[in-house]
Design an enzyme around this catalytic site. Structure first.
Site, short mmCIF file in Angstrom:
data_model
loop_
_atom_site.label_atom_id
_atom_site.label_comp_id
_atom_site.label_asym_id
_atom_site.label_seq_id
_atom_site.Cartn_x
_atom_site.Cartn_y
_atom_site.Cartn_z
N GLU A 1 0.53 -1.64 0.33
CA GLU A 1 0.03 0.02 0.22
C GLU A 1 0.69 1.72 -0.20
OE1 GLU A 1 -3.06 -0.28 3.38
OE2 GLU A 1 -3.52 -2.18 2.44
N GLU B 1 -5.87 -10.42 -1.85
CA GLU B 1 -6.45 -10.51 -0.35
C GLU B 1 -7.62 -10.53 -0.65
OE1 GLU B 1 -5.28 -7.13 2.48
OE2 GLU B 1 -3.36 -7.48 1.38
#
Ligand code: XIL
Length: 361
Positions: free
Chosen positions: A155, A272
């Site tokens: 991220e 994910e």
């Protein structure tokens, strides 16, 4: 094979059992179906859950050719104190994976979340390189040859932080500037030259969300820049946290983005995947069908890109999803984001994923 795993196939199997057929229909695991097209199918796990629930351990063995530690390779678990590593849970995940011959996807070496308090205190421009190298060298080195791939940087892009390069204003960026990213990749590569190294992010999936379209552009520039400077990066990680209450806008935009990533010379891992039905209306069955349609639409687009080599769901059964606490539904019912329900029964989402892997219509 085509069609055999569809919902209709299941219903037919159920009917035939009711009519007195003496054999129950068996299905290959998702891992096996994925393997036939050169893809790993994995799930994120908590080692304690696997150790206390034998049926869940058996389910993972049947379904998964990959495993990711959901939390046990994050800094706050691995690094309780500056001079101390705690590898207990991470070792257990690696051992579980080994016992079922699954590839481990390590998560995550550098992230702005899940850091111990001491890190922010100790991290300065003077200490940062040493701390980064000690951590990544120690962790990746310990699991060299045992962890197939790593989320090296998780991220790193955040447009709201308003930097021209789109990078997130994190503790690592503050200490080292943008160079923390190639440095993390180089350090991981030195510690295990055979590991596949991944940069992962969320917010890249939807075509109908302007900030996501913009983030794709930022991400492509970041990835191309890293490749240009020779950083040892091998894949983009697409987190794939999808929403069950919005259109499945996974069309030409997503396809084109994945193609562009592949053209840069990178593989693509879905790291994910889940579908959050916190706001999905309807009966349980309607919700499950809606979730399944979203899995299918997303995977049909994503698996159309040959550079996609891994699909990992963020958990495997609704019995163990961290989303239950994080996303309470207004009607008080639990969210159902994963391919198996709380009793480990295959949901429509399982069949959607299976059909996406086999290409069944
Ligand atoms: C989440 C876990 O699922 C939770 O158990 C934990 O409390 C918080 O972190 N993006 C990531 C993951 O990269 O590490 C996060 O996992 C979910 C969002």
């Amino acid at each position: 094979m085509a069609g055999a795993l569809t919902r209709r196939g299941l219903i037919a199997a159920g009917l035939s059992t009711a009519a007195g057929a003496c054999h129950a229909q068996t299905y290959p695991g998702l891992g096996e179906l994925a393997r036939r097209r050169g893809v790993i199918f994995g799930a994120a796990i908590e080692p304690a859950t696997v150790d206390k629930d034998y049926d869940f351990a058996a389910l993972l063995r049947r379904e998964c050719t990959g495993l990711t530690p959901e939390n046990h390779m994050k800094w706050n678990v691995l690094r309780p104190a500056p001079r101390r590593f705690d590898f207990g849970g991470a070792d257990r995940v690696v051992a579980i994976a080994r016992s079922q011959n699954a590839a481990v996807h390590g998560h995550a070496l550098i992230w702005h979340e899940a850091n111990p308090d001491w890190l922010a205190r100790e991290l300065t421009p003077r200490t940062a390189v040493e701390i980064l190298e000690e951590h990544i060298g120690g962790v990746v080195g310990r699991y060299a040859g045992k962890v197939r791939s790593w989320d090296v940087v998780n991220e790193p892009v955040e447009r709201n932080d308003r930097r021209p390069d789109g990078l997130r204003q994190s503790l690592w960026l503050n200490a080292l500037g943008p160079d923390y990213i190639p440095l993390a990749f180089e350090t991981a590569h030195r510690a295990d030259p055979s590991a596949r190294l991944v940069l992962s992010d969320y917010g890249l999936e939807y075509d109908d969300e302007s900030w996501m379209r913009e983030k794709r552009g930022t991400m492509l520039e970041l990835l191309a820049g890293l490749k240009r400077q020779g950083a040892p990066i091998h894949a983009l990680g697409l987190q794939g946290h999808l929403l069950g209450d919005r259109p499945a806008a996974f069309g030409a935009g997503l396809r084109g983005f994945l193609r562009d990533v592949a053209r840069i010379g990178l593989e693509i891992y879905v790291t994910e995947l889940d579908v959050n039905d916190q706001k999905t209306p309807g009966t349980l069955r309607q919700r499950d069908e809606a979730v399944a349609r979203i899995y299918r639409a997303f995977l049909d687009t994503v698996l159309g890109e040959p550079a996609v080599k891994m699909v990992t769901t963020w958990g495997l059964s609704d019995r163990y999803t961290s989303k239950i606490d994080m996303f309470p539904r207004p009607d008080g019912q639990a969210v159902r984001p994963l391919p198996f329900d709380e009793a480990f029964t295959r949901k429509p989402a399982w069949f959607a994923i299976a059909d996406a892997f086999t290409g069944a219509r």
